[in-house]
Write an enzyme that holds these catalytic residues in place. Structure first.
Site, PDB file in Angstrom:
ATOM      1  N   THR A 245      -4.222   6.353   0.432  1.00 48.15           N
ATOM      2  CA  THR A 245      -4.568   4.941   0.605  1.00 48.15           C
ATOM      3  C   THR A 245      -4.815   4.658   2.082  1.00 48.15           C
ATOM      4  O   THR A 245      -5.885   4.203   2.466  1.00 48.15           O
ATOM      5  CB  THR A 245      -3.451   4.026   0.059  1.00 48.15           C
ATOM      6  OG1 THR A 245      -3.232   4.329  -1.321  1.00 48.15           O
ATOM      7  CG2 THR A 245      -3.831   2.569   0.210  1.00 48.15           C
TER       8      THR A 245
ATOM      9  N   VAL B 117       0.837  -1.201   0.000  1.00 49.80           N
ATOM     10  CA  VAL B 117       0.000   0.000   0.000  1.00 49.80           C
ATOM     11  C   VAL B 117       0.866   1.243   0.000  1.00 49.80           C
ATOM     12  O   VAL B 117       1.977   1.260   0.533  1.00 49.80           O
ATOM     13  CB  VAL B 117      -0.950   0.028   1.220  1.00 49.80           C
ATOM     14  CG1 VAL B 117      -1.936  -1.114   1.162  1.00 49.80           C
ATOM     15  CG2 VAL B 117      -0.158  -0.011   2.533  1.00 49.80           C
ATOM     16  N   ASP B 118       0.365   2.283  -0.629  1.00 53.06           N
ATOM     17  CA  ASP B 118       0.950   3.612  -0.550  1.00 53.06           C
ATOM     18  C   ASP B 118       0.398   4.256   0.725  1.00 53.06           C
ATOM     19  O   ASP B 118      -0.530   3.729   1.346  1.00 53.06           O
ATOM     20  CB  ASP B 118       0.563   4.402  -1.805  1.00 53.06           C
ATOM     21  CG  ASP B 118       1.266   5.745  -1.859  1.00 53.06           C
ATOM     22  OD1 ASP B 118       2.359   5.857  -1.284  1.00 53.06           O
ATOM     23  OD2 ASP B 118       0.719   6.674  -2.475  1.00 53.06           O
ATOM     24  N   LYS B 119       0.967   5.376   1.126  1.00 58.99           N
ATOM     25  CA  LYS B 119       0.466   6.044   2.328  1.00 58.99           C
ATOM     26  C   LYS B 119      -0.586   7.088   1.990  1.00 58.99           C
ATOM     27  O   LYS B 119      -1.738   6.968   2.378  1.00 58.99           O
ATOM     28  CB  LYS B 119       1.623   6.686   3.104  1.00 58.99           C
ATOM     29  CG  LYS B 119       1.171   7.414   4.386  1.00 58.99           C
ATOM     30  CD  LYS B 119       2.330   7.973   5.150  1.00 58.99           C
ATOM     31  CE  LYS B 119       2.882   9.228   4.522  1.00 58.99           C
ATOM     32  NZ  LYS B 119       1.947  10.388   4.645  1.00 58.99           N
TER      33      LYS B 119
END
Length: 800
Positions: free
Chosen positions: A489, A484-486
């Site tokens: 997301t 996951v991206d931060k």
């Protein structure tokens, strides 16, 4: 005809080509086939011009190279149909064999199944014509088969009131009831069965036509020429009639077709309900740039891109557009799932189908018709429902050998009973052979996978989980690592500038003005936070020139003759900016609290450290717990600083994190995980993370179904939070389990049904399976598979 015999027209040169093995290209949702790569290259360069020229040629009856020309060594021949000529006609395709396409209703030349529209007609909410036709034929079959059953079963039940009737009259009466059932009610089935033998694409209808016509034709011979029937067929001194078997077989198969078509229609119910959100009309403004503008109500089909539309309070937004005048709040819960309405100001985008609440606004139509977000979502789901999962190859392989094997079993059964069975041997042989043909009908096997896929994809759409195709649905089950991206997301994706710490003699307002001027040229969420802060405080934003962006590092531009540089500490250090280490110490407390620190320099002088906070979504923590409960490893890759990434990862309990990662490094990290044997799902915004999304086994786009996101990812989460990933994983596991249950049942049913129909129970119980019972069992097997698949409609995907 077989797939290799189907022809299409090359829109470039006009040649007739076979879709099998031909070059092809997609344009505006349609597939075009080409005789060579040269024609494909010409088409891809300018599809609209090619199709316009092709339409002109078709209207004049000419080909591209002349009426008798040739291209690439092939003679011109006009195709049976051409998508370029039928823009207003529905194109139909087979759910089992998507390479089959034709204009209008019909059946698949390979498997015989009913073709479905390739593009969903959302205006049609009633029964489709195929279902209506099949229901009519079924009920007529029921009306004629019931009295036929009473006639046929009467003597077996001891009814003496038929004794007065001569045997030939008795046969003619049954013939009168059976003939309309077989040749009117069952005509579509018979046509498909005959075509299957003509092309040697044997399928379920091959068995139906052989079984029902064998029973019918034998009975006709008994009725008119009883003397030619061998005595080995006789029962109680007369040859038997099987009119009721033929009629009931047809009627029960029609019942299965009706149930199947109805179930397919039900799978699109959620999509149709979604599309009903768009209004039927819009208020178009005439003379929008002149005084005295007037509104006129027009149908949605009349709205064109660029039209100015008025949306009043309480009305639904008719199309995707941009606010030109007015302010309001819009309920977007049907897309985002968020109950709080969004405030809309001039310049903001609005989505068709959302509800305008408080104010009157004027919008410019940006996307209309099939280009709106809702239409793209619906078509994506519709395409996914018809796509084929890799597991279906097993069923296809079995089916390719199954029908010939069943026909061989029926022949062997007939021979066996004829040679070794009790009297009347031939009568028993015929009954057993027909029963084998009917009970072994592979319709349950053919329905096992596509029905589960259709229902599963539709169920996901109701939760805002858009699956691109069945392959992604199957692959999602095997995922063991989620990356996951931060920003956007895990977090809300709407960061706020919370702190500005200036250095030297610089004033906060001056720094914010210069920074906002540069960031106003950027589309990054952090840049938006700076610009919004400047606008909120009423600080003038200057003009920036010579804007440059270094992906994952920072930006720079010239403002009022000075070079303004904004980004990471490393980025500024490489530009010989001074006092970087002091700035890092200032930024550290902000980073440890989870904020992102950006550094601002003018020329080579560091002037400020800005802290930008992006709150974590409320849904993130419970969603991560669900993913952990599913046994998945969570890895966070972010371009943010180490301290910020560590704070977020620790707070959320993320298994592994990597900070300061560029887009290329994300791609390489995903590639390494896959090389190590992991099945990886990557969640990102679908644009900045495009390389990693493409590299992952399953790319997951977070957001509201933008065009880029929907095209670049295998899964799109309309509501844009991690609960969608958990829902997608759960949906995949439940759908694949459902498919395996269906396949297991289909295989078990046939492995038990064929021996029983062949007479396995006769030596023990003296029971020989009637073809009518075999037909009922065959229909019930299909109903069982359909019913099991429909259970997915109520599957629980996420915790409340």
């Amino acid at each position: 005809m077989s797939f290799s015999q189907i022809t299409m027209t090359d829109p470039v040169c006009g040649m007739q080509v076979s879709p099998a093995g031909s070059a092809k290209s997609e344009f505006q949702g349609r597939t075009y086939f080409f005789c060579c790569s040269g024609c494909k290259t010409k088409f891809d360069a300018s599809p609209s011009e090619v199709l316009a020229r092709h339409a002109e040629r078709q209207s004049s009856g000419e080909s591209a190279c002349g009426s008798h020309g040739s291209c690439c060594g092939g003679d011109h021949a006009k195709a049976d149909w051409d998508p370029a000529d039928v823009a207003d006609d529905a194109i139909f395709t087979c759910p089992m064999h998507p390479e089959i396409e034709q204009v209008g209703f019909g059946d698949c030349p390979i498997c015989g199944m009913d073709l479905e529209p390739k593009f969903l007609d959302v205006s049609d909410t009633g029964d489709d014509p195929q279902l209506t036709d099949m229901k009519r034929r079924f009920w007529i079959g029921v009306a004629l088969s019931l009295p036929l059953l009473f006639l046929a079963m009467g003597p077996m039940l001891g009814w003496r009131w038929l004794d007065w009737m001569p045997s030939q009259i008795f046969g003619l009466l049954q013939l009168a009831f059976a003939t309309p059932v077989v040749f009117y009610c069952g005509w579509p089935l018979l046509v498909r069965g005959v075509n299957s033998f003509r092309t040697m694409n044997l399928n379920m209808f091959s068995l139906i036509v052989v079984g029902s016509l064998a029973a019918y034709c034998f009975s006709v011979v008994v009725t008119f020429l009883p003397s030619v029937i061998p005595e080995a067929f006789f029962e109680n001194g007369t040859p038997p009639l099987f009119f009721e078997a033929a009629a009931v077989i047809i009627t029960l198969v029609l019942m299965g077709q009706v149930l199947e078509l109805r179930a397919r229609q039900q799978t699109g119910g959620a999509i149709r309900e979604l599309m009903k959100l768009t209004p039927e009309s819009a208020h178009r403004i005439s003379n929008p740039s002149e005084m005295g503008e007037t509104d006129s109500e027009v149908s949605l089909e009349e709205v064109k891109k660029g039209d100015h539309l008025r949306v009043r309070p309480g009305e639904k937004v008719p199309v995707d557009g941009r606010v030109l005048r007015g302010e309001t709040t819009v309920d977007e819960s049907m897309l985002t799932g968020e109950p709080m309405p969004e405030k809309k100001l001039p310049g903001d985008d609005v989505t068709g189908g959302t509800l305008n609440q408080s104010g009157s606004i004027v919008i410019e139509a940006v996307s209309v018709g099939n280009d709106t977000v809702l239409s793209r979502i619906v078509q994506m789901v519709f395409d996914a429902q018809r796509s084929r999962a890799p597991i279906q190859k097993l069923a296809d392989t079995v089916a390719s050998y199954f029908v010939p094997a069943v026909i061989a079993c029926a022949v062997l059964t007939f021979i066996g009973w004829s040679l070794f069975g009790p009297d009347p041997r031939l009568a028993h042989a015929l009954v057993a052979a027909v029963a084998v043909l009917i009970i072994a009908c592979p319709c349950a096997l053919g329905l096992a996978t596509p029905m589960s896929v259709m229902v599963g994809v539709g169920r996901g759409a109701k939760e805002g989980v858009l699956i691109k195709n069945a392959e992604m649905l199957e692959l999602m089950e095997k995922v063991d690592t989620v990356i996951v991206d931060k920003t956007g997301t895990l977090t809300q994706g709407r960061p706020e500038l919370t702190s500005i710490e200036t250095m030297g003699n610089w004033d906060e307002a001056d720094v914010l003005s210069l920074t906002a001027a540069v960031e106003n040229q950027s589309e990054h969420p952090l840049a938006d936070a700076v610009v919004r802060r400047a606008k909120t405080e009423g600080i003038p934003i200057g003009e920036a020139t010579d804007f440059q962006s270094v992906s994952g590092c920072g930006v720079e531009a010239t403002v009022d003759g000075r070079k303004v540089r904004i980004g990471k500490a490393k980025f500024l250090a490489n530009l010989s900016v001074t006092a970087i280490e002091d700035a890092k110490r200032i930024a550290e407390p902000h980073q440890q609290s989870g904020s992102t620190a950006i550094f601002v320099a003018v020329d080579t002088e560091l002037v400020a450290v800005m802290a930008i906070s992006d709150p974590i979504k409320k849904s993130t923590s419970p969603a991560l717990r669900t993913l952990h409960d599913l046994g998945l490893k969570i890895v966070m890759l972010t371009g943010d600083a180490e301290a910020t990434a560590k704070a977020v990862a620790t707070k959320l309990g993320i298994d592994e994190y990597h900070a300061g990662v560029s887009a290329e490094e994300k791609h390489d990290f995903v590639a390494k995980l896959r090389c190590d044997g992991h099945v990886v799902a990557m969640a990102g915004d679908g644009i900045n993370d495009a390389p990693a999304l493409a590299q992952a086994d399953v790319g997951i786009a977070m957001g509201t179904g933008t065009g880029v996101a929907m095209e670049s990812a295998g899964v799109t989460l309309v509501r844009g939070d991690l609960r969608g990933i958990a829902a997608a994983e759960t949906l995949s596991r439940k759908t694949m389990k459902n498919i395996r249950q269906n396949l297991w049942f289909a295989f078990l049913y046939n492995s038990l049904g064929i021996p029983i129909a062949a007479g396995l129970l006769y030596p023990v119980f003296g029971v020989l399976l009637s073809p009518m019972i075999a037909a009922a069992a065959m229909s019930l097997s299909s109903v069982s598979v359909i019913t099991n698949a429909l259970r997915l409609r109520n599957a629980k995907l996420v915790n409340s």
